[in-house]
Design an enzyme around this catalytic site. Structure first.
Site, PDB file in Angstrom:
ATOM      1  N   SER A 139     -43.991 -28.855  13.149  1.00  0.00           N
ATOM      2  CA  SER A 139     -45.068 -27.919  13.510  1.00  0.00           C
ATOM      3  C   SER A 139     -46.300 -28.741  13.822  1.00  0.00           C
ATOM      4  O   SER A 139     -46.498 -29.813  13.224  1.00  0.00           O
ATOM      5  CB  SER A 139     -45.363 -26.982  12.340  1.00  0.00           C
ATOM      6  OG  SER A 139     -46.589 -26.302  12.554  1.00  0.00           O
ATOM      7  N   TYR A 153     -47.611 -26.158   3.640  1.00  0.00           N
ATOM      8  CA  TYR A 153     -46.663 -26.089   4.756  1.00  0.00           C
ATOM      9  C   TYR A 153     -46.851 -27.288   5.693  1.00  0.00           C
ATOM     10  O   TYR A 153     -45.876 -27.942   6.095  1.00  0.00           O
ATOM     11  CB  TYR A 153     -46.888 -24.773   5.506  1.00  0.00           C
ATOM     12  CG  TYR A 153     -46.151 -24.642   6.809  1.00  0.00           C
ATOM     13  CD1 TYR A 153     -44.767 -24.477   6.847  1.00  0.00           C
ATOM     14  CD2 TYR A 153     -46.832 -24.658   8.027  1.00  0.00           C
ATOM     15  CE1 TYR A 153     -44.090 -24.343   8.043  1.00  0.00           C
ATOM     16  CE2 TYR A 153     -46.161 -24.512   9.232  1.00  0.00           C
ATOM     17  CZ  TYR A 153     -44.790 -24.362   9.235  1.00  0.00           C
ATOM     18  OH  TYR A 153     -44.115 -24.227  10.426  1.00  0.00           O
TER      19      TYR A 153
HETATM   20  P1  NAP Z   1     -38.342 -16.732  11.063  1.00  0.00           P
HETATM   21  O1  NAP Z   1     -38.380 -15.772  12.199  1.00  0.00           O
HETATM   22  O2  NAP Z   1     -38.840 -16.321   9.725  1.00  0.00           O
HETATM   23  O3  NAP Z   1     -36.830 -17.284  10.927  1.00  0.00           O
HETATM   24  C1  NAP Z   1     -36.528 -18.159   9.879  1.00  0.00           C
HETATM   25  C2  NAP Z   1     -35.038 -18.430   9.898  1.00  0.00           C
HETATM   26  O4  NAP Z   1     -34.725 -19.411   8.898  1.00  0.00           O
HETATM   27  C3  NAP Z   1     -34.204 -17.213   9.551  1.00  0.00           C
HETATM   28  O5  NAP Z   1     -33.001 -17.264  10.276  1.00  0.00           O
HETATM   29  C4  NAP Z   1     -33.943 -17.403   8.052  1.00  0.00           C
HETATM   30  O6  NAP Z   1     -32.772 -16.689   7.630  1.00  0.00           O
HETATM   31  C5  NAP Z   1     -33.734 -18.907   7.999  1.00  0.00           C
HETATM   32  N1  NAP Z   1     -33.950 -19.509   6.687  1.00  0.00           N
HETATM   33  C6  NAP Z   1     -35.066 -19.488   5.915  1.00  0.00           C
HETATM   34  N2  NAP Z   1     -34.852 -20.158   4.774  1.00  0.00           N
HETATM   35  C7  NAP Z   1     -33.569 -20.623   4.832  1.00  0.00           C
HETATM   36  C8  NAP Z   1     -32.774 -21.394   3.938  1.00  0.00           C
HETATM   37  N3  NAP Z   1     -33.229 -21.804   2.759  1.00  0.00           N
HETATM   38  N4  NAP Z   1     -31.505 -21.689   4.334  1.00  0.00           N
HETATM   39  C9  NAP Z   1     -31.018 -21.268   5.526  1.00  0.00           C
HETATM   40  N5  NAP Z   1     -31.735 -20.534   6.401  1.00  0.00           N
HETATM   41  C10 NAP Z   1     -32.991 -20.208   6.049  1.00  0.00           C
HETATM   42  O7  NAP Z   1     -39.182 -18.052  11.397  1.00  0.00           O
HETATM   43  P2  NAP Z   1     -39.493 -18.814  12.788  1.00  0.00           P
HETATM   44  O8  NAP Z   1     -40.898 -18.532  13.137  1.00  0.00           O
HETATM   45  O9  NAP Z   1     -38.407 -18.609  13.757  1.00  0.00           O
HETATM   46  O10 NAP Z   1     -39.465 -20.321  12.233  1.00  0.00           O
HETATM   47  C11 NAP Z   1     -38.375 -21.193  12.455  1.00  0.00           C
HETATM   48  C12 NAP Z   1     -38.864 -22.609  12.236  1.00  0.00           C
HETATM   49  O11 NAP Z   1     -39.953 -22.866  13.142  1.00  0.00           O
HETATM   50  C13 NAP Z   1     -39.420 -22.893  10.834  1.00  0.00           C
HETATM   51  O12 NAP Z   1     -39.020 -24.184  10.415  1.00  0.00           O
HETATM   52  C14 NAP Z   1     -40.927 -22.853  11.036  1.00  0.00           C
HETATM   53  O13 NAP Z   1     -41.610 -23.626  10.085  1.00  0.00           O
HETATM   54  C15 NAP Z   1     -41.047 -23.422  12.435  1.00  0.00           C
HETATM   55  N6  NAP Z   1     -42.302 -23.090  13.126  1.00  0.00           N
HETATM   56  C16 NAP Z   1     -42.616 -21.795  13.395  1.00  0.00           C
HETATM   57  C17 NAP Z   1     -43.826 -21.511  14.032  1.00  0.00           C
HETATM   58  C18 NAP Z   1     -44.276 -20.107  14.340  1.00  0.00           C
HETATM   59  O14 NAP Z   1     -45.452 -19.900  14.676  1.00  0.00           O
HETATM   60  N7  NAP Z   1     -43.387 -19.101  14.280  1.00  0.00           N
HETATM   61  C19 NAP Z   1     -44.680 -22.566  14.399  1.00  0.00           C
HETATM   62  C20 NAP Z   1     -44.300 -23.871  14.115  1.00  0.00           C
HETATM   63  C21 NAP Z   1     -43.106 -24.134  13.482  1.00  0.00           C
HETATM   64  P3  NAP Z   1     -32.805 -15.710   6.325  1.00  0.00           P
HETATM   65  O15 NAP Z   1     -33.979 -14.798   6.496  1.00  0.00           O
HETATM   66  O16 NAP Z   1     -31.493 -15.012   6.306  1.00  0.00           O
HETATM   67  O17 NAP Z   1     -32.974 -16.639   5.177  1.00  0.00           O
END
Ligand code: NAP
Length: 244
Positions: A139, A153
């Site tokens: 990130s 984070y």
């Molecule tokens: P999201 O919509 O909340 O999706 C998170 C995913 O990770 C879900 O499939 C969730 O499945 C899974 N997950 C969470 N904890 C887990 C665990 N312990 N083991 C296996 N699966 C797990 O989040 P997102 O925004 O797509 O984020 C995905 C990645 O992008 C993250 O690493 C986040 O830090 C990064 N990111 C996001 C943003 C943003 O603005 N959205 C920006 C920078 C980086 P379950 O719910 O079934 O656990």
């Protein structure tokens, strides 16, 4: 690329990547931890695009479960060509001095130990194969620090940056490329899960392009890193942040 495993592939950026991979005819391992319905929906959307895949329920922070997941995937798919090491959480929005240590530990378990478990088990398989391609999820928070809301984070993603630089050097000699994507503010449910559903609106003025990013825009960059179009890109962290 034939066989791709996406951790956190059931929702948000992981799901958008699964759908793009389905359009390219890949066999996709859709990992998740708790939300069975979301994972089943993602697999059915993959199939609607004439894609193939399997759902893989496993907490990435559990090392033996991650090992089993990778072994099962290779048994089913025949090889592990790509991994998107994406599963993660922000933990709750909080200032440093107010964060509950239990929330901090849980965040580190998923974002740091989980990312390392996935890196380690995929490396073992790819070194044997002498080929593979890994994209880690970091990130821009790792660079900007997350002050006032998500320093915990940001710190966890700093570890993923180091993991990416080190892995690229260790695995490059086997012909395995390792890179990472560093999104900024992307429209997914992660912000509401952090207890701040208005986070995107609040931070929007800090984005030079003046809008939130889409999960698909991150997925497009991941697909590029997983493709031969990026064949000499290794050890790079690609920012996808609208200039933020
Ligand atoms: P999201 O919509 O909340 O999706 C998170 C995913 O990770 C879900 O499939 C969730 O499945 C899974 N997950 C969470 N904890 C887990 C665990 N312990 N083991 C296996 N699966 C797990 O989040 P997102 O925004 O797509 O984020 C995905 C990645 O992008 C993250 O690493 C986040 O830090 C990064 N990111 C996001 C943003 C943003 O603005 N959205 C920006 C920078 C980086 P379950 O719910 O079934 O656990």
């Amino acid at each position: 690329m034939k066989n791709l495993l996406i951790t956190g592939g059931s929702q948000g950026i992981g799901k958008a990547t699964a759908l793009e991979a389905a359009k390219k005819g890949m066999f996709i391992g859709i990992n998740y931890n708790s939300n069975d319905k979301a994972a089943e929906e993602t697999l059915s959307e993959v199939k609607e695009l004439d894609g193939e895949g399997v759902i893989l329920k496993c907490d990435v922070s559990n090392h033996s479960a991650v090992k089993d997941m990778f072994e099962n995937f290779v048994d089913t798919a025949g090889s592990l060509d790509g991994v998107f090491n994406n599963a993660g959480t922000t933990g709750p929005v909080s200032r440093i001095h107010e964060l509950d240590p239990k929330d901090f530990k849980s965040l580190i378990d998923t974002n740091v130990i989980g990312a390392f478990n996935v890196a380690q088990e995929s490396s073992k398989i790819m070194i044997k194969q002498k080929k593979g391609n890994i994209v880690n999820m970091t990130s821009i928070a790792a660079d900007i620090g997350g002050a006032g809301e998500l320093v915990h984070y940001a710190m966890s993603k700093g570890a993923v940056d180091s993991l990416t630089y080190g892995m690229a050097k260790e695995l490059g000699v086997y012909g395995i490329r390792v890179n990472a994507v560093a999104p900024g503010l992307i429209a997914t449910d992660i912000h509401a899960k952090a207890g701040d559903a208005l986070r995107v609106e609040r931070l929007m003025p800090s984005v030079p392009l003046g809008r939130v990013g889409l999960a698909r825009e991150v997925a497009d960059t991941v697909m590029w890193l997983l493709s031969e179009k990026s064949s000499y890109v290794c050890g790079t962290i690609v920012r996808i942040s609208g200039g933020r």
